[in-house]
Design an enzyme around this catalytic site. Structure first.
Site, PDB file in Angstrom:
ATOM      1  N   ASN A  42      31.439  31.965  53.974  1.00 54.73           N
ATOM      2  CA  ASN A  42      31.278  31.391  52.634  1.00 54.73           C
ATOM      3  C   ASN A  42      31.020  29.903  52.837  1.00 54.73           C
ATOM      4  OD1 ASN A  42      31.501  30.428  50.045  1.00 54.73           O
ATOM      5  ND2 ASN A  42      33.714  30.779  49.867  1.00 54.73           N
ATOM      6  N   TRP A  43      29.769  29.530  52.694  1.00 54.02           N
ATOM      7  CA  TRP A  43      29.405  28.140  53.004  1.00 54.02           C
ATOM      8  C   TRP A  43      29.838  27.153  51.931  1.00 54.02           C
ATOM      9  CZ3 TRP A  43      23.783  28.052  55.438  1.00 54.02           C
ATOM     10  CH2 TRP A  43      23.849  28.615  56.718  1.00 54.02           C
ATOM     11  N   LYS A  44      30.169  27.664  50.754  1.00 48.06           N
ATOM     12  CA  LYS A  44      30.564  26.782  49.633  1.00 48.06           C
ATOM     13  C   LYS A  44      29.443  25.785  49.349  1.00 48.06           C
ATOM     14  CE  LYS A  44      35.271  27.745  50.897  1.00 48.06           C
ATOM     15  NZ  LYS A  44      36.675  27.380  50.845  1.00 48.06           N
ATOM     16  N   HIS A  75      35.958  33.925  43.526  1.00 48.77           N
ATOM     17  CA  HIS A  75      36.574  33.030  44.506  1.00 48.77           C
ATOM     18  C   HIS A  75      37.559  32.099  43.795  1.00 48.77           C
ATOM     19  CE1 HIS A  75      37.131  29.903  47.486  1.00 48.77           C
ATOM     20  NE2 HIS A  75      36.795  30.820  48.369  1.00 48.77           N
ATOM     21  N   GLU A 100      38.193  29.074  44.119  1.00 48.07           N
ATOM     22  CA  GLU A 100      37.674  27.770  43.689  1.00 48.07           C
ATOM     23  C   GLU A 100      36.944  27.902  42.356  1.00 48.07           C
ATOM     24  OE1 GLU A 100      35.678  26.917  47.346  1.00 48.07           O
ATOM     25  OE2 GLU A 100      37.621  26.573  48.295  1.00 48.07           O
ATOM     26  N   GLU A 113      42.701  36.416  49.568  1.00 45.24           N
ATOM     27  CA  GLU A 113      42.682  35.005  49.930  1.00 45.24           C
ATOM     28  C   GLU A 113      43.816  34.257  49.232  1.00 45.24           C
ATOM     29  OE1 GLU A 113      38.615  33.698  51.507  1.00 45.24           O
ATOM     30  OE2 GLU A 113      38.616  33.388  49.357  1.00 45.24           O
ATOM     31  N   GLY A 119      41.130  26.397  53.034  1.00 49.48           N
ATOM     32  CA  GLY A 119      40.715  25.038  53.372  1.00 49.48           C
ATOM     33  C   GLY A 119      41.864  24.116  53.728  1.00 49.48           C
ATOM     34  N   SER A 132      41.596  29.886  55.904  1.00 51.08           N
ATOM     35  CA  SER A 132      41.785  29.222  57.200  1.00 51.08           C
ATOM     36  C   SER A 132      41.749  30.187  58.382  1.00 51.08           C
ATOM     37  CB  SER A 132      43.068  28.377  57.214  1.00 51.08           C
ATOM     38  OG  SER A 132      42.995  27.369  56.224  1.00 51.08           O
ATOM     39  N   GLY A 156      35.485  30.305  55.458  1.00 52.21           N
ATOM     40  CA  GLY A 156      34.897  29.095  54.889  1.00 52.21           C
ATOM     41  C   GLY A 156      34.504  28.122  55.979  1.00 52.21           C
ATOM     42  N   GLY A 157      35.392  27.156  56.253  1.00 50.68           N
ATOM     43  CA  GLY A 157      35.097  26.079  57.197  1.00 50.68           C
ATOM     44  C   GLY A 157      34.506  26.529  58.523  1.00 50.68           C
TER      45      GLY A 157
HETATM   46  P1  PGA Z   1      38.513  28.522  54.567  1.00 51.37           P
HETATM   47  O1  PGA Z   1      37.870  29.155  53.229  1.00 51.37           O
HETATM   48  O2  PGA Z   1      38.215  29.483  55.676  1.00 51.37           O
HETATM   49  O3  PGA Z   1      37.843  27.203  54.733  1.00 51.37           O
HETATM   50  O4  PGA Z   1      39.978  28.402  54.307  1.00 51.37           O
HETATM   51  C1  PGA Z   1      37.945  30.520  52.996  1.00 51.37           C
HETATM   52  C2  PGA Z   1      37.307  30.828  51.676  1.00 51.37           C
HETATM   53  O5  PGA Z   1      37.399  30.004  50.761  1.00 51.37           O
HETATM   54  O6  PGA Z   1      36.688  31.889  51.502  1.00 51.37           O
END
Ligand code: PGA
Length: 255
Positions: free
Chosen positions: A13-15, A98, A100, A170, A176, A216, A237-238
């Site tokens: 997930n590149w956001k 998600h 966010e 999640e 993050g 994470s 994500g990251g």
């Molecule tokens: P993260 O993000 O791996 O950076 O914690 C995961 C996500 O939001 O899907």
């Protein structure tokens, strides 16, 4: 059926990261590193990068997804993109719900449900995110939160349509932040989601159902998380912004 027969899915997930040129370069770097994966590999990228991503991934085992979609087919919804538009562009997957989106953009269980419905109507594969906040975790109501989010999102979804859905557990406090759920907790809560799916559908449907962990997950902790019986992959994500790290996670899911 058990974990060994369920398809693991590692999804990035590149956001809000990467321009189209950066997208092409990163996927070019990833392709040789993940080509032998024994799991599905998906990259969910910003709308503006979808064409560059699909172009770069052509002929490889990397599938491309969007990070959201609207519930209506079209209309006066400034800034939104419909599932129909994504399908017309050849996009295969979409992340919905998600945290966010829930936290910063007012998504509710009901709008998440409506977006899931729209995505299924267009034949898209859905990565549905559920998870508890830190407060909910401290209050000891994680299971209730996961069950509620899952039940509302899946309302009216048939057992056949369920095959196009993956759920990503999640925990909001883990996204993050560098804080990860323990492998035991990821296994436990993924299991609670699977049990909820069994309740809503059948034991067979639940056994075949892919439940990812996200929050994470990285090159260091992926192997332990992915070794758990109820963890069928990850939403990353990251670590999905670095070719090497992402490929290590893909390899950990391919064992
Ligand atoms: P993260 O993000 O791996 O950076 O914690 C995961 C996500 O939001 O899907």
């Amino acid at each position: 059926m058990n974990k060994a027969t369920r398809k693991a899915v590692i999804a990035g997930n590149w956001k809000m990261n990467n321009t189209p040129a950066e997208t092409a370069a990163l996927i070019d770097a990833m392709k040789p590193l993940v080509k032998d994966a024994d799991c599905d590999v998906v990259l969910c990228v910003p709308y503006i990068d979808l064409f560059a991503a699909m172009d770069a991934a052509k002929g490889s085992n990397i599938k491309i997804g969007a990070e959201n979609c609207h519930w209506a087919e079209k209309g006066a919804f400034t800034g939104e993109v419909s599932a129909k538009m994504l399908n017309a562009c050849g996009v295969e997957y979409v992340i919905i719900g998600h945290s966010e989106r829930r936290q910063y953009f007012g998504e509710t269980d009901v709008t998440v449900h409506d977006r899931v419905r729209a995505a299924l109507n267009e034949g898209l594969k859905v990565i549905l995110c559920v998870g508890e906040t830190e407060t909910e975790n401290e209050q000891g109501i994680t299971a209730e939160v996961l069950r509620k989010q899952t039940k509302i999102a899946l309302q009216g979804v048939s057992e056949e349509e369920l095959k196009s859905i993956i759920i990503a557990y999640e925990p909001v406090w883990a996204i993050g932040t560098g804080k990860t759920a323990t492998a035991e907790d990821a296994d436990k809560y993924n299991g609670i989601i699977r049990a909820c799916v069994a309740e809503l559908y059948t034991a067979e449907a639940a056994e075949a159902f892919t439940v990812q962990y996200g929050g994470s997950m990285n090159a260091k902790n992926a192997a332990e998380l992915l070794s758990k019986v109820n963890v069928d992959g990850g939403l990353i994500g990251g670590a999905s912004l670095k070719a090497e790290d992402f490929s290590i996670i893909v390899k950990a899911a391919s064992i």
